[in-house]
Enzyme design. Structure first.
Site, PDB file in Angstrom:
ATOM      1  N   HIS A 123      19.311  31.913   4.818  1.00 14.23           N
ATOM      2  CA  HIS A 123      18.551  32.806   5.694  1.00 14.23           C
ATOM      3  C   HIS A 123      18.854  32.555   7.168  1.00 14.23           C
ATOM      4  O   HIS A 123      19.148  31.443   7.578  1.00 14.23           O
ATOM      5  CB  HIS A 123      17.047  32.601   5.486  1.00 14.23           C
ATOM      6  N   LYS A 165      15.391  25.104  13.684  1.00 13.89           N
ATOM      7  CA  LYS A 165      14.533  24.536  12.649  1.00 13.89           C
ATOM      8  C   LYS A 165      14.689  23.030  12.598  1.00 13.89           C
ATOM      9  O   LYS A 165      15.776  22.497  12.795  1.00 13.89           O
ATOM     10  CB  LYS A 165      14.911  25.089  11.267  1.00 13.89           C
ATOM     11  N   TYR A 182       9.191  22.620   7.259  1.00  8.64           N
ATOM     12  CA  TYR A 182      10.036  22.840   8.429  1.00  8.64           C
ATOM     13  C   TYR A 182       9.256  23.431   9.594  1.00  8.64           C
ATOM     14  O   TYR A 182       8.306  24.173   9.419  1.00  8.64           O
ATOM     15  CB  TYR A 182      11.254  23.698   8.096  1.00  8.64           C
ATOM     16  N   ASP A 208      17.735  37.115  -1.972  1.00  8.31           N
ATOM     17  CA  ASP A 208      18.780  36.108  -1.833  1.00  8.31           C
ATOM     18  C   ASP A 208      19.996  36.422  -2.700  1.00  8.31           C
ATOM     19  O   ASP A 208      21.117  36.077  -2.344  1.00  8.31           O
ATOM     20  CB  ASP A 208      18.241  34.721  -2.144  1.00  8.31           C
ATOM     21  N   GLU A 241      15.433  39.587   9.974  1.00  8.80           N
ATOM     22  CA  GLU A 241      15.887  38.597   8.996  1.00  8.80           C
ATOM     23  C   GLU A 241      17.117  39.113   8.247  1.00  8.80           C
ATOM     24  O   GLU A 241      17.255  40.299   7.976  1.00  8.80           O
ATOM     25  CB  GLU A 241      14.786  38.298   7.986  1.00  8.80           C
ATOM     26  N   ARG A 287       0.810  -1.222   0.000  1.00  4.88           N
ATOM     27  CA  ARG A 287       0.000   0.000   0.000  1.00  4.88           C
ATOM     28  C   ARG A 287       0.837   1.263   0.000  1.00  4.88           C
ATOM     29  O   ARG A 287       0.347   2.345  -0.294  1.00  4.88           O
ATOM     30  CB  ARG A 287      -0.905   0.029   1.233  1.00  4.88           C
TER      31      ARG A 287
END
Length: 181
Positions: A61, A71, A131, A169, A142, A23
Protein backbone atom coordinates in the site's frame (compact mmCIF):
# COMPACT_ATOMS: atom_id res chain seq x y z
CA UNK A 1 18.03 2.40 20.80
CA UNK A 2 20.21 1.44 17.88
CA UNK A 3 19.49 3.16 14.54
CA UNK A 4 20.78 1.64 11.29
CA UNK A 5 20.01 3.10 7.87
CA UNK A 6 19.20 0.22 5.50
CA UNK A 7 20.07 -0.23 1.81
CA UNK A 8 17.36 2.22 0.76
CA UNK A 9 18.23 5.78 1.86
CA UNK A 10 15.82 7.11 4.48
CA UNK A 11 14.68 3.64 5.58
CA UNK A 12 15.83 2.92 9.13
CA UNK A 13 15.98 -0.21 11.24
CA UNK A 14 15.43 0.72 14.88
CA UNK A 15 16.31 -1.75 17.61
CA UNK A 16 15.09 -0.76 21.09
CA UNK A 17 16.99 -1.94 24.15
CA UNK A 18 15.12 -4.37 26.34
CA UNK A 19 15.62 -4.69 30.05
CA UNK A 20 14.44 -8.07 31.29
CA UNK A 21 14.20 -10.03 34.49
CA UNK A 22 12.04 -12.81 35.94
CA UNK A 23 8.93 -10.61 35.50
CA UNK A 24 9.38 -10.06 31.76
CA UNK A 25 10.89 -7.03 30.04
CA UNK A 26 10.62 -3.27 29.67
CA UNK A 27 11.54 -1.22 26.62
CA UNK A 28 11.02 2.27 25.29
CA UNK A 29 9.45 1.87 21.84
CA UNK A 30 9.58 5.54 20.85
CA UNK A 31 11.48 8.60 22.07
CA UNK A 32 10.74 11.66 19.95
CA UNK A 33 14.01 13.53 20.57
CA UNK A 34 16.19 10.48 19.94
CA UNK A 35 14.16 9.49 16.87
CA UNK A 36 14.42 12.95 15.33
CA UNK A 37 18.15 13.18 16.08
CA UNK A 38 18.71 10.10 13.87
CA UNK A 39 15.88 10.14 11.33
CA UNK A 40 14.89 13.82 11.19
CA UNK A 41 11.72 15.71 11.98
CA UNK A 42 8.56 13.64 11.63
CA UNK A 43 5.24 14.54 13.25
CA UNK A 44 3.17 11.40 13.74
CA UNK A 45 -0.58 12.05 13.78
CA UNK A 46 -2.12 8.61 14.15
CA UNK A 47 -1.39 5.12 15.51
CA UNK A 48 -2.88 2.05 13.79
CA UNK A 49 -3.04 -1.63 14.68
CA UNK A 50 -4.07 -4.80 12.88
CA UNK A 51 -4.41 -8.42 13.95
CA UNK A 52 -3.92 -11.04 11.23
CA UNK A 53 -3.52 -14.81 10.96
CA UNK A 54 -0.77 -16.82 9.31
CA UNK A 55 -0.41 -16.18 5.59
CA UNK A 56 -2.29 -12.87 5.59
CA UNK A 57 -0.53 -10.47 3.23
CA UNK A 58 -1.44 -6.80 3.54
CA UNK A 59 0.00 -4.56 0.85
CA UNK A 60 1.81 -3.24 -0.93
CA UNK A 61 0.00 0.00 0.00
CA UNK A 62 0.87 3.66 -0.47
CA UNK A 63 -0.88 7.01 -0.59
CA UNK A 64 -0.20 9.51 -3.37
CA UNK A 65 0.23 13.26 -3.50
CA UNK A 66 -0.44 15.44 -0.49
CA UNK A 67 -1.57 12.39 1.50
CA UNK A 68 1.65 10.36 1.21
CA UNK A 69 2.61 8.84 4.55
CA UNK A 70 5.79 8.11 6.45
CA UNK A 71 5.43 5.12 8.79
CA UNK A 72 7.09 3.68 11.86
CA UNK A 73 6.12 -0.01 12.03
CA UNK A 74 6.55 -2.78 14.59
CA UNK A 75 5.09 -6.09 15.76
CA UNK A 76 3.97 -6.52 19.36
CA UNK A 77 2.86 -10.15 19.00
CA UNK A 78 3.90 -12.78 16.48
CA UNK A 79 6.21 -12.47 13.47
CA UNK A 80 5.94 -10.86 10.03
CA UNK A 81 8.10 -10.23 7.00
CA UNK A 82 7.88 -6.48 6.47
CA UNK A 83 8.52 -5.22 2.93
CA UNK A 84 8.94 -1.74 1.45
CA UNK A 85 9.48 -0.72 -2.19
CA UNK A 86 11.08 2.60 -3.12
CA UNK A 87 8.71 4.55 -5.42
CA UNK A 88 10.53 7.90 -5.15
CA UNK A 89 11.32 9.24 -8.61
CA UNK A 90 15.00 10.13 -8.95
CA UNK A 91 15.99 7.89 -6.04
CA UNK A 92 19.09 5.79 -6.73
CA UNK A 93 17.18 2.83 -5.26
CA UNK A 94 13.92 3.38 -7.20
CA UNK A 95 12.14 0.05 -7.61
CA UNK A 96 14.30 -1.77 -5.05
CA UNK A 97 12.81 -3.32 -1.95
CA UNK A 98 13.89 -4.21 1.54
CA UNK A 99 12.51 -7.08 3.60
CA UNK A 100 12.95 -7.25 7.39
CA UNK A 101 11.60 -9.80 9.84
CA UNK A 102 9.79 -8.05 12.68
CA UNK A 103 8.67 -9.98 15.73
CA UNK A 104 7.81 -9.67 19.38
CA UNK A 105 11.05 -11.52 20.10
CA UNK A 106 13.42 -9.20 18.22
CA UNK A 107 11.53 -5.95 19.01
CA UNK A 108 12.73 -4.36 15.77
CA UNK A 109 10.99 -1.43 14.14
CA UNK A 110 11.31 0.03 10.64
CA UNK A 111 10.87 3.66 9.66
CA UNK A 112 9.68 4.26 6.09
CA UNK A 113 9.80 7.76 4.60
CA UNK A 114 7.09 9.05 2.28
CA UNK A 115 7.27 7.56 -1.20
CA UNK A 116 7.45 3.91 -0.19
CA UNK A 117 4.96 1.13 -0.95
CA UNK A 118 4.58 -1.00 2.18
CA UNK A 119 3.27 -4.43 3.04
CA UNK A 120 3.78 -7.41 5.29
CA UNK A 121 2.99 -11.11 5.48
CA UNK A 122 2.30 -12.96 8.72
CA UNK A 123 4.74 -15.83 9.32
CA UNK A 124 3.47 -16.86 12.78
CA UNK A 125 0.04 -18.24 13.72
CA UNK A 126 -1.09 -14.62 14.16
CA UNK A 127 0.50 -11.21 14.44
CA UNK A 128 -0.42 -7.90 16.01
CA UNK A 129 1.06 -5.17 13.80
CA UNK A 130 1.32 -1.56 14.97
CA UNK A 131 2.33 1.55 13.10
CA UNK A 132 2.48 5.31 13.41
CA UNK A 133 1.78 7.52 10.38
CA UNK A 134 2.53 11.18 9.74
CA UNK A 135 -0.54 11.89 7.59
CA UNK A 136 -4.20 10.97 7.68
CA UNK A 137 -5.70 8.17 5.63
CA UNK A 138 -7.28 9.42 2.41
CA UNK A 139 -9.00 6.56 0.53
CA UNK A 140 -9.18 8.58 -2.68
CA UNK A 141 -5.34 8.80 -2.71
CA UNK A 142 -4.63 5.19 -1.77
CA UNK A 143 -3.09 2.74 -4.23
CA UNK A 144 -1.79 -0.81 -4.10
CA UNK A 145 1.29 -2.12 -5.87
CA UNK A 146 1.02 -5.72 -7.10
CA UNK A 147 2.55 -7.94 -4.40
CA UNK A 148 3.74 -10.60 -6.86
CA UNK A 149 5.02 -8.36 -9.65
CA UNK A 150 7.89 -10.17 -11.41
CA UNK A 151 9.77 -6.85 -11.74
CA UNK A 152 10.03 -6.69 -7.95
CA UNK A 153 10.79 -10.39 -7.37
CA UNK A 154 9.88 -10.25 -3.66
CA UNK A 155 10.40 -13.47 -1.73
CA UNK A 156 7.46 -13.45 0.69
CA UNK A 157 8.69 -16.73 2.25
CA UNK A 158 5.32 -18.46 1.76
CA UNK A 159 3.87 -19.96 -1.42
CA UNK A 160 1.00 -17.97 -2.98
CA UNK A 161 -1.35 -20.88 -2.25
CA UNK A 162 -0.89 -20.21 1.49
CA UNK A 163 -1.47 -16.44 1.23
CA UNK A 164 -4.68 -14.66 2.11
CA UNK A 165 -5.21 -11.24 0.48
CA UNK A 166 -8.07 -8.79 0.25
CA UNK A 167 -9.73 -8.24 -3.14
CA UNK A 168 -8.07 -4.81 -3.28
CA UNK A 169 -4.62 -6.26 -2.67
CA UNK A 170 -5.12 -8.99 -5.28
CA UNK A 171 -5.81 -6.29 -7.89
CA UNK A 172 -2.63 -4.28 -7.29
CA UNK A 173 -1.09 -2.10 -10.00
CA UNK A 174 1.91 -3.51 -11.91
CA UNK A 175 5.20 -1.82 -10.99
CA UNK A 176 5.76 -0.56 -14.56
CA UNK A 177 2.40 1.29 -14.40
CA UNK A 178 3.26 3.18 -11.19
CA UNK A 179 3.85 6.91 -11.45
CA UNK A 180 6.91 7.72 -9.30
CA UNK A 181 6.57 10.13 -6.38
Amino acid sequence: MKYTELDIPGVWLIEPRRFGDARGYFMESFKKEEFQAHVGPVEFVQDNESLSGRGVLRGLHFQKGAFAQAKLVRVSRGCVLDVAVDLRGGSPTYGRHIAVELSQENGRQVFLPRGMAHGFIVLSDEAQFQYKVDNRYAPECEATLRFNDPELAIDWRLPEGEMLLSEKDMRGIPFNDIEPF
